[in-house]
Structure formats: structure tokens, C-alpha cells
Design a protein around this motif. Structure first.
Motif, short mmCIF file in Angstrom:
data_model
loop_
_atom_site.label_atom_id
_atom_site.label_comp_id
_atom_site.label_asym_id
_atom_site.label_seq_id
_atom_site.Cartn_x
_atom_site.Cartn_y
_atom_site.Cartn_z
N LEU A 24 0.78 -1.00 0.07
CA LEU A 24 -0.09 0.05 -0.07
C LEU A 24 0.89 1.23 0.10
CD1 LEU A 24 -2.62 -1.08 2.68
CD2 LEU A 24 -2.79 -1.26 0.10
N ASP A 25 0.68 2.07 -1.09
CA ASP A 25 1.20 3.57 -1.01
C ASP A 25 0.59 4.52 -0.76
OD1 ASP A 25 -0.15 3.87 -3.48
OD2 ASP A 25 1.48 2.99 -4.71
N GLU A 26 0.80 5.64 -0.85
CA GLU A 26 -0.24 7.05 -0.28
C GLU A 26 -1.40 6.76 -1.45
OE1 GLU A 26 2.91 8.02 -3.58
OE2 GLU A 26 3.03 7.48 -1.41
N ASN A 27 -1.55 6.08 -2.24
CA ASN A 27 -3.07 6.09 -3.29
C ASN A 27 -3.06 4.74 -3.68
OD1 ASN A 27 -5.18 7.30 -4.20
ND2 ASN A 27 -4.19 8.01 -6.14
N SER A 28 -3.59 3.82 -2.61
CA SER A 28 -3.78 2.46 -3.13
C SER A 28 -5.29 2.03 -3.22
CB SER A 28 -3.01 1.43 -2.29
OG SER A 28 -1.69 1.53 -2.27
N GLN A 29 -5.59 1.35 -4.18
CA GLN A 29 -7.10 0.76 -4.19
C GLN A 29 -7.20 -0.51 -4.93
OE1 GLN A 29 -9.58 3.90 -5.89
NE2 GLN A 29 -8.63 3.44 -7.88
N GLY A 30 -7.97 -1.31 -4.75
CA GLY A 30 -7.94 -2.56 -5.35
C GLY A 30 -9.56 -3.32 -4.89
N GLU A 31 -9.43 -4.78 -5.29
CA GLU A 31 -10.50 -5.33 -5.24
C GLU A 31 -10.15 -6.82 -4.88
OE1 GLU A 31 -13.91 -4.76 -8.17
OE2 GLU A 31 -13.45 -6.96 -8.77
N VAL A 32 -10.79 -7.67 -3.78
CA VAL A 32 -10.63 -8.84 -3.57
C VAL A 32 -11.98 -9.55 -3.95
CG1 VAL A 32 -9.95 -10.42 -1.63
CG2 VAL A 32 -9.00 -8.13 -1.77
N ARG A 33 -12.01 -10.40 -4.63
CA ARG A 33 -13.05 -11.51 -4.74
C ARG A 33 -13.27 -12.60 -3.84
NH1 ARG A 33 -13.78 -14.40 -9.77
NH2 ARG A 33 -11.74 -14.96 -9.46
N LEU A 34 -14.60 -12.69 -3.13
CA LEU A 34 -14.91 -13.68 -2.38
C LEU A 34 -16.09 -14.52 -2.83
CD1 LEU A 34 -15.11 -11.22 0.66
CD2 LEU A 34 -13.20 -12.54 0.21
N ILE A 35 -16.06 -15.71 -2.38
CA ILE A 35 -17.22 -16.53 -2.72
C ILE A 35 -17.81 -17.10 -1.55
CG2 ILE A 35 -15.59 -18.63 -3.27
CD1 ILE A 35 -18.56 -17.70 -5.51
N GLY A 36 -19.16 -17.31 -1.47
CA GLY A 36 -19.45 -18.09 -0.30
C GLY A 36 -20.47 -19.26 -0.75
N SER A 37 -20.82 -19.98 0.14
CA SER A 37 -21.75 -21.17 -0.29
C SER A 37 -23.03 -20.69 -1.14
CB SER A 37 -22.21 -21.75 0.89
OG SER A 37 -23.11 -21.23 2.11
N GLY A 38 -23.35 -21.66 -1.94
CA GLY A 38 -24.46 -21.26 -2.79
C GLY A 38 -24.04 -20.61 -3.91
N ASN A 39 -22.59 -20.54 -4.09
CA ASN A 39 -22.19 -19.57 -5.43
C ASN A 39 -22.67 -18.06 -5.34
OD1 ASN A 39 -20.66 -21.51 -6.60
ND2 ASN A 39 -22.41 -22.14 -7.91
#
Length: 157
Positions: A29-44
Motif C-alpha cells: 500500500l502506497d499513498e494512493n492504493s485501491q483494489g478489489e478482492v473477490r470472495l465466494i460463499g456457499s451457494g455460489n
């Protein structure tokens, strides 16, 4: 104003559903970081966990992917959120999906109510890494070690 496509019970079910991080995520992480983490739960059930890290503001945001509704959002900053009852929540806070707030606010988009931190197991530390870990625990992510953040050394100066 349209109707919400999920209700409070469904939002709570989705928040409490055991989730897994899909792909390993290592980020400096720097002074301007962003992102996305994909998650999956039961039942898709799919989820999107966004984060933003800047000197002024840090945000952790969990959305369900079917309708793109915010389930939980943490803001670590000095701004505020105004709830439908007129109360202003200043500083570090959490927004939680709320049918009642959606109908009371009446703006056709705000579907969450704001609460001050600390909230449940989420402290009011202002520490992004600590808050992120507490957020993952609160939202029932079972393999949090697949997400690893390191804060760039110069940001500590």
C-alpha cells in the motif's frame, strides 16, 4: 424510488455466510492504493471487497455481487455521514445495510445506516491493517491469510 431487491434478513444472512478469498492478494500500500478482492460463499454467492488507502482516508467496502448492494463499509477518516434521522456520525464509522434507512432517507440509493466505531469486534484504532483483519473476521472470511497488505515504509514518516 425503486424497491430494494434484498431485505435486512437476506443482508444479515450474506454478511454471516462463510466466505473464502478466491485469489491470493499481496499488495504494498502506497499513498494512493485501491483494489478489489473477490470472495465466494456457499451457494455460489459472490462478493466484492474493495479497499482504498490514502493518507487522508481508508475505506473497506463489502458488496454482494448480484445486485451490487453495500453490506458493510468502513470509513477511517475525519469526514461524516448523515443518517435519515439527522444524526451525523463523525470520524471512523461503519455503514451497514438497512431497509429502514433506505425508506426513511428516500433518496433512492442510500441503503445503509452509519454507526460509530467501535462496533461489535471492530475497534476504533484507525489502523488500516488491524481494522481490515477485524473486518474479515466480522464478515466471516475463513481464509484471511490469502490477503496480505504491507504499508510502504515512507508512509510511517
Amino acid at each position: 424510488m425503486g424497491e430494494l431487491l434484498i431485505n435486512d434478513d437476506e443482508a444479515k444472512r450474506l454478511i454471516n455466510l462463510i466466505k473464502s478469498v478466491v485469489d491470493k492478494h499481496n499488495k504494498v500500500l502506497d499513498e494512493n492504493s485501491q483494489g478489489e478482492v473477490r470472495l465466494i460463499g456457499s451457494g455460489n454467492n459472490s462478493f466484492i471487497l474493495n479497499y482504498r488507502y490514502t493518507q487522508r482516508s481508508k475505506v473497506i467496502h463489502l458488496r454482494e455481487a448480484k445486485y451490487n448492494y453495500t453490506l458493510l463499509r468502513i470509513n477511517l477518516n475525519n469526514n461524516f455521514h448523515k443518517n435519515s434521522d439527522g444524526s451525523k456520525i463523525f470520524g471512523n464509522r461503519i455503514n451497514i445495510f438497512s431497509e429502514e434507512e433506505y425508506h426513511a432517507k428516500g433518496d433512492g440509493r442510500t441503503h445503509y445506516k452509519c454507526h460509530s466505531l467501535p462496533f461489535s469486534n471492530i475497534s476504533n484504532s484507525g489502523d488500516f491493517i488491524n481494522t481490515f483483519e477485524e473486518f474479515l473476521e466480522y464478515s466471516k472470511v475463513q481464509n484471511p491469510s490469502k490477503v496480505n497488505f504491507v504499508i510502504q515504509g515512507s508512509l510511517f514518516d
